[in-house]
Design a protein around this motif. Structure first.
Motif, short mmCIF file in Angstrom:
data_model
loop_
_atom_site.label_atom_id
_atom_site.label_comp_id
_atom_site.label_asym_id
_atom_site.label_seq_id
_atom_site.Cartn_x
_atom_site.Cartn_y
_atom_site.Cartn_z
N LYS A 4 0.81 -1.23 0.00
CA LYS A 4 0.00 0.00 0.00
C LYS A 4 0.84 1.28 0.00
O LYS A 4 0.72 2.11 -0.88
N ARG A 5 1.72 1.43 1.00
CA ARG A 5 2.44 2.71 1.14
C ARG A 5 3.46 2.92 0.02
O ARG A 5 3.58 4.00 -0.54
N ARG A 6 4.22 1.86 -0.29
CA ARG A 6 5.17 1.93 -1.42
C ARG A 6 4.96 0.70 -2.31
O ARG A 6 5.71 -0.26 -2.26
N PRO A 7 3.91 0.73 -3.12
CA PRO A 7 3.50 -0.47 -3.87
C PRO A 7 4.28 -0.65 -5.19
O PRO A 7 4.85 0.30 -5.72
N PRO A 8 4.27 -1.88 -5.74
CA PRO A 8 4.93 -2.15 -7.02
C PRO A 8 4.05 -1.72 -8.19
O PRO A 8 3.39 -2.54 -8.82
N ILE A 9 4.06 -0.41 -8.45
CA ILE A 9 3.25 0.17 -9.53
C ILE A 9 4.16 0.99 -10.45
O ILE A 9 4.92 1.83 -9.98
N LEU A 10 4.08 0.68 -11.74
CA LEU A 10 4.91 1.39 -12.73
C LEU A 10 4.08 2.18 -13.73
O LEU A 10 4.59 3.07 -14.41
N SER A 11 2.77 1.86 -13.85
CA SER A 11 2.00 2.40 -14.98
C SER A 11 1.87 3.93 -14.91
O SER A 11 1.92 4.59 -15.95
N ARG A 12 1.72 4.49 -13.69
CA ARG A 12 1.55 5.95 -13.61
C ARG A 12 2.83 6.66 -14.06
O ARG A 12 2.79 7.65 -14.80
N ALA A 13 3.97 6.12 -13.63
CA ALA A 13 5.25 6.73 -14.05
C ALA A 13 5.46 6.55 -15.55
O ALA A 13 5.98 7.44 -16.22
N ARG A 14 5.02 5.39 -16.07
CA ARG A 14 5.17 5.18 -17.52
C ARG A 14 4.36 6.23 -18.30
O ARG A 14 4.83 6.77 -19.30
N GLU A 15 3.16 6.52 -17.80
CA GLU A 15 2.35 7.56 -18.47
C GLU A 15 3.07 8.91 -18.47
O GLU A 15 3.05 9.64 -19.46
N ILE A 16 3.70 9.21 -17.35
CA ILE A 16 4.45 10.48 -17.26
C ILE A 16 5.61 10.47 -18.26
O ILE A 16 5.85 11.45 -18.98
N LEU A 17 6.30 9.33 -18.36
CA LEU A 17 7.41 9.22 -19.32
C LEU A 17 6.91 9.34 -20.75
O LEU A 17 7.60 9.89 -21.61
N GLU A 18 5.71 8.83 -21.00
CA GLU A 18 5.14 8.96 -22.36
C GLU A 18 5.00 10.44 -22.72
O GLU A 18 5.29 10.84 -23.84
#
Ligand SMILES: [Fe+2]
Length: 263
Positions: free
Chosen positions: A198-212
Motif C-alpha cells: 500500500k504505502r510503497r507499492p509495485p506500480i509502474l503504470s503511472r510513471a510510464r504515463e508520465i514518461l510517455e
C-alpha cells in the motif's frame, strides 16, 4: 512491464513483512501490468547483511507460494547493494544475485557521494559487472549537482529512477530532479523500489504515463520493458543514449538558470 527493483521477499529487510504481504504485492503488480519482478533485498548496509545463503531459501519459498496462489508473475532473484568497496568480491562470491549474469543494483547513501565512486564504477566494469545506480534523484547532493552523473554514465553505468519519484510521491523537489535527469537523457529505466502493498507499492503504470508525456510512448516502453529485458538477458545497453532520443534543446534563459542552479 518488468520491475527490476522490489523489496518483496518477506522478512529479509524493511520490505514485505510476511508472505501474505509479499503475495499481495504480486497481485498489485500483476494488476498494474507487471509480468516480471526481480526480488532485490537490501545487502551490504549496516543493518541488512543479506547474501545468497540468506536470500535463496526465501526466494524459493516465495516462488512456490506464487505458483500455489496461481499469480501469473515471474519472480527472479537479485539484490540491492549499498555502495561499499568490497562489493566486487561480494559479487564474485554471490553470482546468483547478479541480473543477467553481469548487472547489479548500486544504492548510494541518501545525503552524500563516496569519494571513491568513480574508481569503484571503473573497477566494477573492469571486473565484468555493470552497476545500475538506483534512484540518484533522491540523493540530496545530486539534487544540486546532477552533472556528476554524466561521468558515471559515460563510463558505462546505468541509472534507474524510482517510479514514485516521477509521480511526485516523494515531494516536488525529487519529482523535479527525476524529470530533469530523464530530460537530460541520463535515465535508462524505471523501477518501483516497492517496500509494501500500500504505502510503497509495485506500480509502474503511472510513471510510464508520465514518461510517455516526456519522451513519447516507445521510449517510455523502453524504460519499463525493452531495457530491463536486455539487462535480464545480460545484453549490453547503450548507456550514453538510453532511449535513443536526444535531450531537448533548451532556451538560453533556461540554460542560464540551470547553470546558476547547479553551481
Ligand atoms: Fe531499494
Amino acid at each position: 512491464m518488468i520491475d527490476i527493483h522490489c523489496h518483496i521477499l518477506p522478512g529479509l529487510d524493511d520490505g514485505a513483512r510476511d508472505m501474505e504481504e509479499a503475495l499481495e504485492m504480486c497481485r498489485v503488480a500483476q494488476a498494474d501490468g507487471i509480468q516480471t519482478i526481480v526480488a532485490t533485498p537490501h545487502c551490504r548496509n549496516e543493518i541488512y547483511r543479506n547474501h545468497e545463503k540468506t536470500i535463496w531459501p526465501v526466494f524459493e519459498q516465495m516462488q512456490e507460494a506464487v505458483s500455489r496462489a496461481e499469480i501469473p508473475i515471474n519472480l527472479l532473484p537479485g539484490a540491492d547493494l549499498h555502495i561499499h568497496p568490497e562489493i566486487i568480491s561480494f559479487l564474485k562470491q554471490n553470482p546468483r544475485l547478479l541480473l543477467g549474469g553481469r548487472y547489479f543494483l548500486l544504492e548510494l547513501p541518501a545525503h552524500s557521494i563516496p569519494i571513491y565512486i568513480r574508481d569503484f564504477i571503473f573497477q566494477a566494469l573492469l571486473a565484468g559487472f555493470v552497476p545500475i545506480i538506483t534512484h540518484p534523484e533522491r540523493n540530496t547532493v545530486i539534487l544540486r549537482h546532477w552533472k556528476i552523473i554524466q561521468d558515471w554514465v559515460k563510463a558505462g553505468a546505468l541509472v534507474q529512477v524510482t517510479a514514485m519519484s516521477l509521480t511526485g510521491a516523494f515531494g516536488s523537489r525529487i519529482k523535479e530532479s527525476a524529470f530533469h535527469l530523464v530530460r537530460m537523457g541520463l535515465v535508462h529505466l524505471i523501477a518501483s523500489d516497492a517496500h509494501s502493498s500500500k504505502r510503497r507499492p509495485p506500480i509502474l503504470s503511472r510513471a510510464r504515463e508520465i514518461l510517455e508525456g516526456l519522451l513519447g510512448p516507445s521510449q517510455a516502453q523502453a524504460m519499463v520493458k525493452t531495457i530491463p529485458e536486455k539487462i535480464l538477458r545480460g545484453e549490453p545497453v547503450d548507456t550514453t543514449n538510453p532511449t535513443g532520443v536526444p535531450p531537448p534543446k533548451q532556451s538560453f534563459l533556461k540554460r542560464l538558470f540551470l547553470r546558476h542552479f547547479n553551481n
